[in-house]
Write a protein that holds these residues in place. Structure first.
Motif, PDB file in Angstrom:
ATOM      1  N   LEU A  76      17.675   4.777  21.891  1.00 43.95           N
ATOM      2  CA  LEU A  76      17.503   3.653  22.802  1.00 43.95           C
ATOM      3  C   LEU A  76      18.440   3.752  23.988  1.00 43.95           C
ATOM      4  O   LEU A  76      18.242   3.093  24.994  1.00 43.95           O
ATOM      5  CB  LEU A  76      17.735   2.335  22.060  1.00 43.95           C
ATOM      6  N   VAL A  77      19.458   4.576  23.903  1.00 42.28           N
ATOM      7  CA  VAL A  77      20.451   4.722  24.959  1.00 42.28           C
ATOM      8  C   VAL A  77      19.800   5.220  26.236  1.00 42.28           C
ATOM      9  O   VAL A  77      20.132   4.768  27.319  1.00 42.28           O
ATOM     10  CB  VAL A  77      21.588   5.674  24.516  1.00 42.28           C
ATOM     11  N   ALA A  78      18.833   6.132  26.148  1.00 39.04           N
ATOM     12  CA  ALA A  78      18.181   6.677  27.339  1.00 39.04           C
ATOM     13  C   ALA A  78      17.508   5.567  28.135  1.00 39.04           C
ATOM     14  O   ALA A  78      17.524   5.571  29.360  1.00 39.04           O
ATOM     15  CB  ALA A  78      17.162   7.737  26.950  1.00 39.04           C
ATOM     16  N   GLU A  79      16.928   4.578  27.437  1.00 37.28           N
ATOM     17  CA  GLU A  79      16.286   3.471  28.127  1.00 37.28           C
ATOM     18  C   GLU A  79      17.295   2.637  28.900  1.00 37.28           C
ATOM     19  O   GLU A  79      17.049   2.235  30.017  1.00 37.28           O
ATOM     20  CB  GLU A  79      15.544   2.576  27.130  1.00 37.28           C
ATOM     21  N   VAL A  80      18.461   2.424  28.306  1.00 28.24           N
ATOM     22  CA  VAL A  80      19.494   1.630  28.969  1.00 28.24           C
ATOM     23  C   VAL A  80      19.972   2.349  30.218  1.00 28.24           C
ATOM     24  O   VAL A  80      20.094   1.762  31.285  1.00 28.24           O
ATOM     25  CB  VAL A  80      20.678   1.358  28.005  1.00 28.24           C
TER      26      VAL A  80
END
Length: 90
Positions: A76-80
Motif C-alpha cells: 500500500l506504500v506505493a499508493e501513498v
C-alpha cells in the motif's frame, strides 16, 4: 474447487498500514505449476499479471496430490507515495 477436487479450502485476507495479503489453500489434487502457466486455461497468468499491475507479488506452491497454496501480497506504500507526488504536481 473446480480444478482441485477439494471439498474444503481456506481463504485468509489480512492487511496492515503497509500491505494487503491474501492466502488461499486447499488439499486437492495439486498440479505442475510451470505446466499450468503455459496452459492459460487456469487463468494463473492473468491473476499474476493483475497482481503485478498493482506492484504486488503472486506465488503459487503446488504438488501433485499435495494441494495448492496461492499467496498474494500488495503493498500500500506505493499508493501513498503516488498520491503525495500527484498532490505536489497539482
Amino acid at each position: 474447487m473446480k480444478y482441485s477436487g477439494a471439498r474444503h479450502f481456506s481463504v485468509i485476507l489480512w492487511g496492515s498500514a503497509n500491505e494487503i495479503r491474501l492466502e488461499v489453500n486447499d488439499r486437492g489434487v495439486g498440479f505442475d505449476v510451470e505446466r499450468a502457466k503455459l496452459d492459460r486455461g487456469l487463468g494463473l497468468v492473468s491473476m499474476q499479471e493483475r497482481v503485478h499491475l498493482v506492484h504486488g507479488t503472486f506465488t503459487i506452491e503446488s504438488t501433485e496430490n499435495g494441494g495448492t497454496k496461492i499467496m498474494v501480497r500488495v503493498p500500500l506504500v506505493a499508493e501513498v507515495k503516488a498520491s503525495a507526488t500527484d498532490a505536489e504536481s497539482a
